[in-house]
Design a protein around this motif. Sequence first.
Motif, PDB file in Angstrom:
ATOM      1  N   ASP A  46       9.811   6.320  -5.804  1.00 28.92           N
ATOM      2  CA  ASP A  46       9.628   7.761  -5.826  1.00 28.92           C
ATOM      3  C   ASP A  46       8.429   8.112  -4.942  1.00 28.92           C
ATOM      4  OD1 ASP A  46       7.289   7.268  -7.338  1.00 28.92           O
ATOM      5  OD2 ASP A  46       8.349   7.573  -9.215  1.00 28.92           O
ATOM      6  N   ARG A  47       8.202   9.389  -4.750  1.00 27.05           N
ATOM      7  CA  ARG A  47       7.114   9.807  -3.859  1.00 27.05           C
ATOM      8  C   ARG A  47       5.749   9.372  -4.369  1.00 27.05           C
ATOM      9  NH1 ARG A  47       7.463  15.960  -2.677  1.00 27.05           N
ATOM     10  NH2 ARG A  47       7.866  16.051  -4.898  1.00 27.05           N
ATOM     11  N   ASP A  48       5.594   9.244  -5.682  1.00 22.27           N
ATOM     12  CA  ASP A  48       4.299   8.871  -6.247  1.00 22.27           C
ATOM     13  C   ASP A  48       3.928   7.413  -5.974  1.00 22.27           C
ATOM     14  OD1 ASP A  48       4.020  11.437  -7.243  1.00 22.27           O
ATOM     15  OD2 ASP A  48       4.875  10.912  -9.197  1.00 22.27           O
ATOM     16  N   THR A  49       4.919   6.544  -5.810  1.00 24.93           N
ATOM     17  CA  THR A  49       4.626   5.119  -5.600  1.00 24.93           C
ATOM     18  C   THR A  49       4.937   4.638  -4.186  1.00 24.93           C
ATOM     19  OG1 THR A  49       6.809   4.484  -6.435  1.00 24.93           O
ATOM     20  CG2 THR A  49       4.991   4.538  -8.030  1.00 24.93           C
ATOM     21  N   TYR A  50       5.465   5.515  -3.357  1.00 26.46           N
ATOM     22  CA  TYR A  50       5.863   5.173  -1.983  1.00 26.46           C
ATOM     23  C   TYR A  50       4.737   4.510  -1.176  1.00 26.46           C
ATOM     24  CZ  TYR A  50       6.688   6.578   2.945  1.00 26.46           C
ATOM     25  OH  TYR A  50       6.806   6.630   4.301  1.00 26.46           O
ATOM     26  N   ARG A  51       3.595   5.164  -1.103  1.00 22.95           N
ATOM     27  CA  ARG A  51       2.492   4.653  -0.281  1.00 22.95           C
ATOM     28  C   ARG A  51       1.962   3.320  -0.828  1.00 22.95           C
ATOM     29  NH1 ARG A  51      -2.740   4.614   1.243  1.00 22.95           N
ATOM     30  NH2 ARG A  51      -3.177   5.354   3.348  1.00 22.95           N
ATOM     31  N   ALA A  52       1.830   3.227  -2.126  1.00 29.76           N
ATOM     32  CA  ALA A  52       1.351   1.983  -2.730  1.00 29.76           C
ATOM     33  C   ALA A  52       2.328   0.836  -2.478  1.00 29.76           C
ATOM     34  CB  ALA A  52       1.125   2.177  -4.229  1.00 29.76           C
ATOM     35  N   LEU A  53       3.623   1.124  -2.553  1.00 29.41           N
ATOM     36  CA  LEU A  53       4.627   0.097  -2.282  1.00 29.41           C
ATOM     37  C   LEU A  53       4.518  -0.400  -0.842  1.00 29.41           C
ATOM     38  CD1 LEU A  53       7.141  -1.590  -2.997  1.00 29.41           C
ATOM     39  CD2 LEU A  53       8.506   0.390  -2.288  1.00 29.41           C
ATOM     40  N   ILE A  54       4.393   0.514   0.108  1.00 24.47           N
ATOM     41  CA  ILE A  54       4.260   0.121   1.510  1.00 24.47           C
ATOM     42  C   ILE A  54       3.015  -0.738   1.690  1.00 24.47           C
ATOM     43  CG2 ILE A  54       3.896   0.969   3.862  1.00 24.47           C
ATOM     44  CD1 ILE A  54       6.690   1.611   2.999  1.00 24.47           C
ATOM     45  N   GLY A  55       1.919  -0.372   1.059  1.00 27.56           N
ATOM     46  CA  GLY A  55       0.690  -1.165   1.135  1.00 27.56           C
ATOM     47  C   GLY A  55       0.866  -2.552   0.542  1.00 27.56           C
ATOM     48  N   GLN A  56       1.554  -2.639  -0.588  1.00 23.22           N
ATOM     49  CA  GLN A  56       1.794  -3.928  -1.228  1.00 23.22           C
ATOM     50  C   GLN A  56       2.683  -4.804  -0.346  1.00 23.22           C
ATOM     51  OE1 GLN A  56       0.310  -4.841  -4.171  1.00 23.22           O
ATOM     52  NE2 GLN A  56       1.053  -6.879  -3.668  1.00 23.22           N
ATOM     53  N   LEU A  57       3.728  -4.207   0.234  1.00 22.25           N
ATOM     54  CA  LEU A  57       4.613  -4.973   1.115  1.00 22.25           C
ATOM     55  C   LEU A  57       3.869  -5.451   2.359  1.00 22.25           C
ATOM     56  CD1 LEU A  57       7.873  -2.888   0.743  1.00 22.25           C
ATOM     57  CD2 LEU A  57       7.526  -5.257   0.012  1.00 22.25           C
ATOM     58  N   ARG A  58       2.955  -4.637   2.867  1.00 21.03           N
ATOM     59  CA  ARG A  58       2.142  -5.073   4.011  1.00 21.03           C
ATOM     60  C   ARG A  58       1.339  -6.322   3.637  1.00 21.03           C
ATOM     61  NH1 ARG A  58      -0.126  -3.101   9.011  1.00 21.03           N
ATOM     62  NH2 ARG A  58      -2.065  -4.209   9.393  1.00 21.03           N
ATOM     63  N   SER A  59       0.763  -6.323   2.442  1.00 23.06           N
ATOM     64  CA  SER A  59      -0.013  -7.486   2.014  1.00 23.06           C
ATOM     65  C   SER A  59       0.873  -8.718   1.785  1.00 23.06           C
ATOM     66  CB  SER A  59      -0.820  -7.166   0.754  1.00 23.06           C
ATOM     67  OG  SER A  59       0.020  -7.063  -0.373  1.00 23.06           O
ATOM     68  N   GLU A  60       2.181  -8.499   1.586  1.00 23.96           N
ATOM     69  CA  GLU A  60       3.130  -9.604   1.423  1.00 23.96           C
ATOM     70  C   GLU A  60       3.685 -10.089   2.756  1.00 23.96           C
ATOM     71  OE1 GLU A  60       6.228  -8.574  -1.321  1.00 23.96           O
ATOM     72  OE2 GLU A  60       4.802  -8.026  -2.890  1.00 23.96           O
ATOM     73  N   GLY A  61       3.238  -9.493   3.877  1.00 21.15           N
ATOM     74  CA  GLY A  61       3.665  -9.969   5.185  1.00 21.15           C
ATOM     75  C   GLY A  61       4.449  -8.978   6.010  1.00 21.15           C
ATOM     76  N   TYR A  62       4.812  -7.847   5.432  1.00 19.42           N
ATOM     77  CA  TYR A  62       5.542  -6.818   6.174  1.00 19.42           C
ATOM     78  C   TYR A  62       4.534  -5.938   6.911  1.00 19.42           C
ATOM     79  CZ  TYR A  62       9.716  -8.133   3.591  1.00 19.42           C
ATOM     80  OH  TYR A  62      10.781  -8.818   3.063  1.00 19.42           O
ATOM     81  N   TRP A  63       3.909  -6.489   7.948  1.00 18.92           N
ATOM     82  CA  TRP A  63       2.828  -5.781   8.629  1.00 18.92           C
ATOM     83  C   TRP A  63       3.290  -5.004   9.856  1.00 18.92           C
ATOM     84  CZ3 TRP A  63       1.995  -7.741  13.491  1.00 18.92           C
ATOM     85  CH2 TRP A  63       2.354  -9.071  13.707  1.00 18.92           C
ATOM     86  N   VAL A  64       4.588  -4.974  10.146  1.00 20.74           N
ATOM     87  CA  VAL A  64       5.105  -4.174  11.259  1.00 20.74           C
ATOM     88  C   VAL A  64       6.017  -3.081  10.700  1.00 20.74           C
ATOM     89  CG1 VAL A  64       6.467  -4.175  13.370  1.00 20.74           C
ATOM     90  CG2 VAL A  64       5.014  -6.150  12.828  1.00 20.74           C
ATOM     91  N   CYS A  65       5.683  -1.836  10.997  1.00 17.69           N
ATOM     92  CA  CYS A  65       6.554  -0.715  10.655  1.00 17.69           C
ATOM     93  C   CYS A  65       7.324  -0.380  11.926  1.00 17.69           C
ATOM     94  CB  CYS A  65       5.729   0.474  10.175  1.00 17.69           C
ATOM     95  SG  CYS A  65       6.733   1.888   9.687  1.00 17.69           S
ATOM     96  N   THR A  66       8.586  -0.783  11.968  1.00 20.72           N
ATOM     97  CA  THR A  66       9.380  -0.609  13.190  1.00 20.72           C
ATOM     98  C   THR A  66       9.896   0.810  13.356  1.00 20.72           C
ATOM     99  OG1 THR A  66      11.400  -1.363  12.102  1.00 20.72           O
ATOM    100  CG2 THR A  66      10.089  -3.023  13.267  1.00 20.72           C
ATOM    101  N   ASP A  67      10.166   1.493  12.263  1.00 20.13           N
ATOM    102  CA  ASP A  67      10.676   2.866  12.303  1.00 20.13           C
ATOM    103  C   ASP A  67      10.129   3.638  11.121  1.00 20.13           C
ATOM    104  OD1 ASP A  67      12.759   2.654  14.468  1.00 20.13           O
ATOM    105  OD2 ASP A  67      13.632   1.228  13.041  1.00 20.13           O
ATOM    106  N   LEU A  68       9.875   4.904  11.354  1.00 18.71           N
ATOM    107  CA  LEU A  68       9.548   5.832  10.290  1.00 18.71           C
ATOM    108  C   LEU A  68      10.206   7.151  10.676  1.00 18.71           C
ATOM    109  CD1 LEU A  68       8.009   6.524   7.689  1.00 18.71           C
ATOM    110  CD2 LEU A  68       6.079   7.172   9.144  1.00 18.71           C
ATOM    111  N   CYS A  69      11.146   7.591   9.863  1.00 18.02           N
ATOM    112  CA  CYS A  69      11.879   8.799  10.249  1.00 18.02           C
ATOM    113  C   CYS A  69      12.206   9.645   9.026  1.00 18.02           C
ATOM    114  CB  CYS A  69      13.151   8.446  11.015  1.00 18.02           C
ATOM    115  SG  CYS A  69      14.244   7.325  10.149  1.00 18.02           S
TER     116      CYS A  69
END
Length: 127
Positions: A46-69
Amino acid sequence: MTDEAGPEQTVPGAADAPEAGGVAESATEPGVPTSDSGGQRCMHPDRDTYRALIGQLRSEGYWVCTDLCGVDYLGFEAPRNLPDGIRPERFEVVANLLDPTRRRRIRIRVQVPEDDPVVDSLVGIHP
């Protein structure tokens, strides 16, 4: 969109999860609904956890955001492949993340209501 960093949050199910088939399995934990799109795992926070999830995934190795639309579904009648419990909204924010080290991809889909079309910015996580 807002550009404030805000406090760091941990999203249930986004850390310490096993992997299988080259996609993140952290999405199988309660609190983060998932779907599959052509073999690619999609997470539906949901919108409340979106940013935190992206941050957590970055720390798990997803450090490239290929698209944002953004997607406007005005007049769209076909099924949208959303998991149970996720209400389709007029707008959707989609982020595609890549973990180049482990060769994994994941898609994040956030439903955004027409009457409040605001989500947190990812600039502090993916500049």
